[in-house]
Design a protein around this motif. Structure first.
Motif, short mmCIF file in Angstrom:
data_model
loop_
_atom_site.label_atom_id
_atom_site.label_comp_id
_atom_site.label_asym_id
_atom_site.label_seq_id
_atom_site.Cartn_x
_atom_site.Cartn_y
_atom_site.Cartn_z
N VAL A 205 0.84 -1.20 0.00
CA VAL A 205 0.00 0.00 0.00
C VAL A 205 0.87 1.25 0.00
N GLU A 206 1.95 1.24 0.75
CA GLU A 206 2.86 2.39 0.76
C GLU A 206 3.45 2.63 -0.62
N ALA A 207 3.69 1.56 -1.37
CA ALA A 207 4.32 1.68 -2.68
C ALA A 207 3.33 2.03 -3.78
N PHE A 208 2.16 1.39 -3.77
CA PHE A 208 1.23 1.49 -4.90
C PHE A 208 -0.14 2.06 -4.55
N GLY A 209 -0.37 2.36 -3.29
CA GLY A 209 -1.65 2.97 -2.91
C GLY A 209 -2.81 2.00 -2.87
N LYS A 210 -2.56 0.72 -3.10
CA LYS A 210 -3.60 -0.30 -3.07
C LYS A 210 -3.03 -1.56 -2.44
N ALA A 211 -3.91 -2.36 -1.85
CA ALA A 211 -3.50 -3.67 -1.37
C ALA A 211 -3.23 -4.58 -2.58
N PRO A 212 -2.47 -5.67 -2.40
CA PRO A 212 -2.13 -6.52 -3.54
C PRO A 212 -3.34 -7.04 -4.32
N ILE A 213 -4.38 -7.48 -3.64
CA ILE A 213 -5.54 -8.03 -4.35
C ILE A 213 -6.31 -6.92 -5.07
N ALA A 214 -6.35 -5.72 -4.50
CA ALA A 214 -6.98 -4.59 -5.19
C ALA A 214 -6.19 -4.23 -6.44
N TYR A 215 -4.87 -4.32 -6.35
CA TYR A 215 -4.01 -4.08 -7.51
C TYR A 215 -4.27 -5.12 -8.59
#
Length: 278
Positions: A205-215
């Motif tokens: 989330v810190e890196a991409f603004g989303k949780a892995p599954i949301a990504y």
């Protein structure tokens, strides 16, 4: 986040808010990692301003400095009051006309990359644009206190530096991008990079603004949109190709990301392509 200013023409824009027509006098506001699409109606010309989230939070900190102890309070305030990921701001043609020379100058200043000697001018132009646009933004009604304690000493805002993405976050993102149709789980991804599931969520989330599954959901939605546009495969088959075995679930996820159902999206893009061919 992005600010997309419509300069001429019109388009059918779709995102989490559904389908909306945009024309001169409209500004589209998108939070980071927000899916969107657009189909020009004849033609459309836009100018897009990209704003780093941390930069925006710094502006919020100084705007409400009297209420906050530190920058973390400003971040909480921003998340609570500006939580809508996609908005269309109807500022009107007159106000849009005011923006045009400022946008042109901003664009010219950015052609050759950052210019330290022109930084203050670029900052002034950006603030002039925001001064017109921000009053039209929708904010939530939640009130967030500064959490000021009786013994707490206000801290000076930190000098923020851009940090490289954690290697674990980059590795997981690459795994998902390489095979979005795979039935990934957070546990499985966490084991690959030797983190606990909770640590992986935080780092990602810190890196991409989303949780892995949301990504993963975002990537599948993007891929589904491409297949709807470029093939005549049934929606159920496309859903299976991108990793969703349940077509109804796929449709719900697609609509959540782009504001329209897969069938409606295909109808929109096919109609637009037919009109262009004619």
């Amino acid at each position: 986040m992005k600010l997309i200013v419509v300069r001429s023409g019109s388009a059918l824009f779709f995102s989490g808010f559904g389908r909306r027509h945009v024309k001169v006098g409209d500004v589209v506001l998108l939070a980071a990692q927000t899916l969107c699409g657009a189909e020009p109606e004849g033609h459309v010309t836009t100018t897009t301003i990209y704003l780093d989230r941390d930069y925006v939070i710094d502006l919020v900190f100084w705007q409400y400095a009297a209420q906050f102890c530190d920058r973390h309070n400003a971040s909480d305030f921003f998340d609570a009051h500006y939580s809508t990921p996609a908005q269309i701001l109807r500022i009107g043609e007159d106000r849009a006309g005011m923006l045009m020379p400022w946008l042109d100058e901003l664009a010219s200043l950015s052609l050759d990359g950052p210019q330290p000697e022109r930084f203050l001018r670029a900052q002034a132009l950006l603030f002039s644009v925001l001064d017109v646009i921000v009053p039209f933004m929708t904010t939530t009604a939640a009130v967030v206190s500064g959490r000021r304690g009786s013994t707490m000493i206000p801290a000076a805002p930190r000098h923020r530096q851009f940090k490289p993405l954690r290697v674990e976050a980059r590795h997981v993102a690459q795994l998902i991008r390489d095979d979005p149709a795979r039935q990934w789980t957070v546990q499985e991804l966490a084991e690959v990079v030797h983190l606990s599931p909770s640590q992986l969520r935080r780092v990602f989330v810190e890196a991409f603004g989303k949780a892995p599954i949301a990504y993963l959901t975002m990537l599948r939605t993007e891929r589904m949109a491409n297949l709807l546009r470029s093939t005549e495969l049934p929606v159920k088959q496309i859903a299976a190709q991108v990793g969703w075995t349940d077509a109804d679930f796929a449709a719900r996820q697609f609509r959540r990301g782009l504001g329209v159902t897969p069938r409606a999206y295909r109808q929109i893009v096919c109609t637009s392509d037919s009109d262009d061919a004619a």
